[in-house]
Write a protein that holds these residues in place. Sequence first.
Motif, PDB file in Angstrom:
ATOM      1  N   GLN A   1       0.672  -1.191   0.079  1.00 39.56           N
ATOM      2  CA  GLN A   1      -0.163  -0.063   0.047  1.00 39.56           C
ATOM      3  C   GLN A   1       1.034   1.122   0.058  1.00 39.56           C
ATOM      4  OE1 GLN A   1      -3.552  -0.242  -0.061  1.00 39.56           O
ATOM      5  NE2 GLN A   1      -3.167  -2.344  -0.058  1.00 39.56           N
ATOM      6  N   ILE A   2       0.338   2.414  -0.825  1.00 37.15           N
ATOM      7  CA  ILE A   2       1.390   3.622  -0.780  1.00 37.15           C
ATOM      8  C   ILE A   2       0.820   4.235   0.518  1.00 37.15           C
ATOM      9  CG2 ILE A   2       1.318   5.989  -1.817  1.00 37.15           C
ATOM     10  CD1 ILE A   2       0.694   4.522  -4.515  1.00 37.15           C
ATOM     11  N   ILE A   3       1.764   4.510   1.568  1.00 36.77           N
ATOM     12  CA  ILE A   3       1.338   5.367   2.838  1.00 36.77           C
ATOM     13  C   ILE A   3       1.582   6.924   2.562  1.00 36.77           C
ATOM     14  CG2 ILE A   3       2.241   5.620   5.252  1.00 36.77           C
ATOM     15  CD1 ILE A   3       1.399   2.620   4.458  1.00 36.77           C
ATOM     16  N   PHE A   4       2.462   7.147   1.764  1.00 40.03           N
ATOM     17  CA  PHE A   4       2.326   8.529   1.264  1.00 40.03           C
ATOM     18  C   PHE A   4       3.250   8.732  -0.006  1.00 40.03           C
ATOM     19  CE2 PHE A   4       6.306  10.287   3.310  1.00 40.03           C
ATOM     20  CZ  PHE A   4       6.697   9.595   4.119  1.00 40.03           C
ATOM     21  N   GLN A   5       3.133   9.900  -0.650  1.00 35.59           N
ATOM     22  CA  GLN A   5       3.858  10.073  -1.799  1.00 35.59           C
ATOM     23  C   GLN A   5       4.056  11.595  -1.944  1.00 35.59           C
ATOM     24  OE1 GLN A   5       2.082   8.186  -5.253  1.00 35.59           O
ATOM     25  NE2 GLN A   5       0.027   8.612  -4.269  1.00 35.59           N
ATOM     26  N   GLY A   6       4.678  12.058  -3.011  1.00 35.24           N
ATOM     27  CA  GLY A   6       4.788  13.485  -3.442  1.00 35.24           C
ATOM     28  C   GLY A   6       5.894  13.650  -4.294  1.00 35.24           C
ATOM     29  N   PRO A   7       6.128  14.897  -4.978  1.00 33.64           N
ATOM     30  CA  PRO A   7       7.009  15.192  -6.032  1.00 33.64           C
ATOM     31  C   PRO A   7       8.597  14.890  -5.432  1.00 33.64           C
ATOM     32  CG  PRO A   7       6.002  17.117  -5.014  1.00 33.64           C
ATOM     33  CD  PRO A   7       5.462  16.075  -4.301  1.00 33.64           C
ATOM     34  N   GLU A   8       8.828  15.467  -4.382  1.00 30.62           N
ATOM     35  CA  GLU A   8      10.076  15.155  -3.721  1.00 30.62           C
ATOM     36  C   GLU A   8      10.038  15.029  -2.339  1.00 30.62           C
ATOM     37  OE1 GLU A   8      12.865  18.008  -4.875  1.00 30.62           O
ATOM     38  OE2 GLU A   8      12.152  19.571  -3.304  1.00 30.62           O
ATOM     39  N   LEU A   9      11.188  14.010  -1.600  1.00 32.35           N
ATOM     40  CA  LEU A   9      11.050  14.095  -0.264  1.00 32.35           C
ATOM     41  C   LEU A   9      12.278  14.972   0.477  1.00 32.35           C
ATOM     42  CD1 LEU A   9       9.855  12.444   2.039  1.00 32.35           C
ATOM     43  CD2 LEU A   9      11.648  10.953   2.003  1.00 32.35           C
ATOM     44  N   PRO A  10      11.970  15.825   1.069  1.00 33.90           N
ATOM     45  CA  PRO A  10      13.086  16.523   1.661  1.00 33.90           C
ATOM     46  C   PRO A  10      13.708  15.736   2.753  1.00 33.90           C
ATOM     47  CG  PRO A  10      11.069  17.627   2.469  1.00 33.90           C
ATOM     48  CD  PRO A  10      10.896  16.539   1.448  1.00 33.90           C
TER      49      PRO A  10
ATOM     50  N   THR B   1      14.430  13.803   5.738  1.00 33.72           N
ATOM     51  CA  THR B   1      13.399  13.170   6.768  1.00 33.72           C
ATOM     52  C   THR B   1      14.217  12.125   7.712  1.00 33.72           C
ATOM     53  OG1 THR B   1      11.748  13.586   5.072  1.00 33.72           O
ATOM     54  CG2 THR B   1      11.037  12.121   6.740  1.00 33.72           C
ATOM     55  N   LYS B   2      13.992  12.368   8.727  1.00 36.80           N
ATOM     56  CA  LYS B   2      14.557  11.553  10.035  1.00 36.80           C
ATOM     57  C   LYS B   2      13.856  10.287  10.271  1.00 36.80           C
ATOM     58  CE  LYS B   2      17.775  12.875  13.629  1.00 36.80           C
ATOM     59  NZ  LYS B   2      18.170  13.918  14.503  1.00 36.80           N
ATOM     60  N   ILE B   3      14.880   9.112  10.515  1.00 40.76           N
ATOM     61  CA  ILE B   3      14.256   8.025  10.988  1.00 40.76           C
ATOM     62  C   ILE B   3      14.342   8.174  12.470  1.00 40.76           C
ATOM     63  CG2 ILE B   3      14.335   5.445  10.778  1.00 40.76           C
ATOM     64  CD1 ILE B   3      15.396   5.752   8.193  1.00 40.76           C
ATOM     65  N   ARG B   4      13.368   7.741  13.159  1.00 44.58           N
ATOM     66  CA  ARG B   4      13.452   7.848  14.539  1.00 44.58           C
ATOM     67  C   ARG B   4      12.387   6.785  15.303  1.00 44.58           C
ATOM     68  NH1 ARG B   4      10.608  10.724  18.257  1.00 44.58           N
ATOM     69  NH2 ARG B   4       9.293  11.883  16.535  1.00 44.58           N
ATOM     70  N   VAL B   5      13.174   6.215  16.318  1.00 43.76           N
ATOM     71  CA  VAL B   5      12.360   5.304  17.155  1.00 43.76           C
ATOM     72  C   VAL B   5      12.014   5.873  18.737  1.00 43.76           C
ATOM     73  CG1 VAL B   5      13.197   3.330  15.936  1.00 43.76           C
ATOM     74  CG2 VAL B   5      14.449   4.037  17.882  1.00 43.76           C
ATOM     75  N   ASP B   6      10.983   5.392  19.328  1.00 43.20           N
ATOM     76  CA  ASP B   6      10.754   5.771  20.684  1.00 43.20           C
ATOM     77  C   ASP B   6      10.409   4.566  21.669  1.00 43.20           C
ATOM     78  OD1 ASP B   6       9.756   7.046  22.854  1.00 43.20           O
ATOM     79  OD2 ASP B   6       8.284   8.131  21.883  1.00 43.20           O
ATOM     80  N   ALA B   7      11.216   4.655  22.590  1.00 46.45           N
ATOM     81  CA  ALA B   7      11.125   3.539  23.691  1.00 46.45           C
ATOM     82  C   ALA B   7       9.783   3.315  24.157  1.00 46.45           C
ATOM     83  CB  ALA B   7      12.282   3.803  24.756  1.00 46.45           C
TER      84      ALA B   7
ATOM     85  N   HIS C   1       5.625  11.448  10.173  1.00 49.92           N
ATOM     86  CA  HIS C   1       4.782  10.204   9.810  1.00 49.92           C
ATOM     87  C   HIS C   1       4.951   9.081  11.125  1.00 49.92           C
ATOM     88  CE1 HIS C   1       2.836  11.598   6.038  1.00 49.92           C
ATOM     89  NE2 HIS C   1       4.381  12.073   6.219  1.00 49.92           N
ATOM     90  N   ARG C   2       3.856   8.879  11.584  1.00 46.42           N
ATOM     91  CA  ARG C   2       4.105   7.785  12.700  1.00 46.42           C
ATOM     92  C   ARG C   2       3.681   6.327  12.086  1.00 46.42           C
ATOM     93  NH1 ARG C   2       0.074   5.917  16.994  1.00 46.42           N
ATOM     94  NH2 ARG C   2       1.266   5.159  18.618  1.00 46.42           N
ATOM     95  N   LEU C   3       4.589   5.484  11.655  1.00 45.26           N
ATOM     96  CA  LEU C   3       4.232   4.359  10.996  1.00 45.26           C
ATOM     97  C   LEU C   3       4.298   2.982  11.644  1.00 45.26           C
ATOM     98  CD1 LEU C   3       6.526   5.032   7.941  1.00 45.26           C
ATOM     99  CD2 LEU C   3       4.044   5.636   8.023  1.00 45.26           C
ATOM    100  N   PRO C   4       3.388   2.005  11.409  1.00 48.77           N
ATOM    101  CA  PRO C   4       3.666   0.895  12.357  1.00 48.77           C
ATOM    102  C   PRO C   4       4.571  -0.088  11.955  1.00 48.77           C
ATOM    103  CG  PRO C   4       1.637   0.796  10.528  1.00 48.77           C
ATOM    104  CD  PRO C   4       2.364   2.231  10.724  1.00 48.77           C
ATOM    105  N   VAL C   5       5.215  -0.797  12.850  1.00 51.39           N
ATOM    106  CA  VAL C   5       6.426  -1.491  12.644  1.00 51.39           C
ATOM    107  C   VAL C   5       5.914  -2.448  11.329  1.00 51.39           C
ATOM    108  CG1 VAL C   5       7.889  -3.296  13.537  1.00 51.39           C
ATOM    109  CG2 VAL C   5       7.390  -1.197  14.896  1.00 51.39           C
TER     110      VAL C   5
END
Length: 427
Positions: free
Chosen positions: A75-84, A86-92, A103-107
């Motif tokens: 499934q497309i979660i999101f899309q666009g003309p370009e992606l500035p 963008t940081k990947i982050r996790v939270d304990a 964007h908060r994405l399911p694991v």
Amino acid sequence: MDLRTVALCGVLATIVPAANCTPRTTDNSSTAPHEHVPLALRADGSPMVRVLLRSDANGAALAISGPFQIRQNSQIIFQGPELPRTKIRVDAGDPQHFYLGRHRLPVAETIVLPQKPGTLVMHLPTADGPARRHRYNGYGVIAATKNQAAAPSVELINVVSVEQYLPGVLTGELFPSFHEEAFKTQAIAARTYVLYEMITVGKNRHYDVRASEASQVYRGIDGLDPSSKPSRATLATRGLVCTWNSPMGPKIFCTYYSSACGGMTQKASNCMPTRSIPPLGGGVRCDYCKVGSSYRWGPERISKSELTERVVARYPALESLGQIRTITAQNLTADGRPLKLQLTGESGEQFLISSYAFRLAIDGHRIRSNHCKIVDLGHDFEFRDGRGFGHAVGMCQWGVEGQSRHGAKAADMLGFYYPQSSVTRAY
Ligand SMILES: [Zn+2]
């Protein structure tokens, strides 16, 4: 059957074990999205390889300088003309999710899909400085997995065709000043290595190779253009691999290589979990690596306390030794390489360790090889009369450079360092 398997079965069927050509039934999710991958990203006729860029991608960032899609489970979660950037982050406190920017994405396995080749950029944190920026062909995968009641693990993978991956390996593995023929020789060895890893260890995990010396150094496509040496050498050797005549017919093998053998190669089974086959049997005399600075190295001094600290950090079970007081070389090869070292600690306890593992535990760059003498200076150990850089199994990169300067050709050099092997077209 995914594209990778089709490619490997179709074109490599004659040189890889047939048993390896069964479709994957598990852990193939990172290759499943190929049907969504724009043709421009994958249609060069070579298999797709999954390269682990970072095993801990928390804090890494990515960007795409063109149209893109972020997908999960087809499934497309999101899309666009370009992606500035963008940081990947996790939270304990949120073990079921990870964050991609706001964007908060399911694991889950997350596909980062550029629509144009060469528009994927990763910003990878470094231990001692600002994040390093690399541009890649192919597409990205964020492999996010749950950890019990802790922050999820996030790994960053680049999925790219083998022929587009190889120039980034040549950039990482050789000096730009190396001879054109050395680049071709390295391209064939690196292609064989990656294909071998794909059909062996890659079958049982979600990536095929690491982007570091643990497999082959890979730097993406920075600084590469079609006229650069790595690109030309890859194109000139397209589809060529090393094979040996196994009892079951011609097969590719694990084409180990290292920076400089220091005078003689050693057999793979001295330090690798592999059986001895003729191409990896070692004992090849090579003085051609004299052209490099690691043919001989040392002395290199390290205090007993620092050495102990480093070894125990890698092997905590050795803590009971206390400070390492003496090191005795054992199991010397015919040319004087100690395969085992007996460590004696202040408690009098002793431990036998492989010299290969010992060197890597200290620092594989500072102690360039396990072919050296270790002298007790009281407060310090001194590593003297060092020979070569790396494990000295298979091809000697500086040796190839030395031979290339005298007009040797890639196929002859590969046959020299991998006895009883020949160069064959895989696709
Ligand atoms: Zn050599």
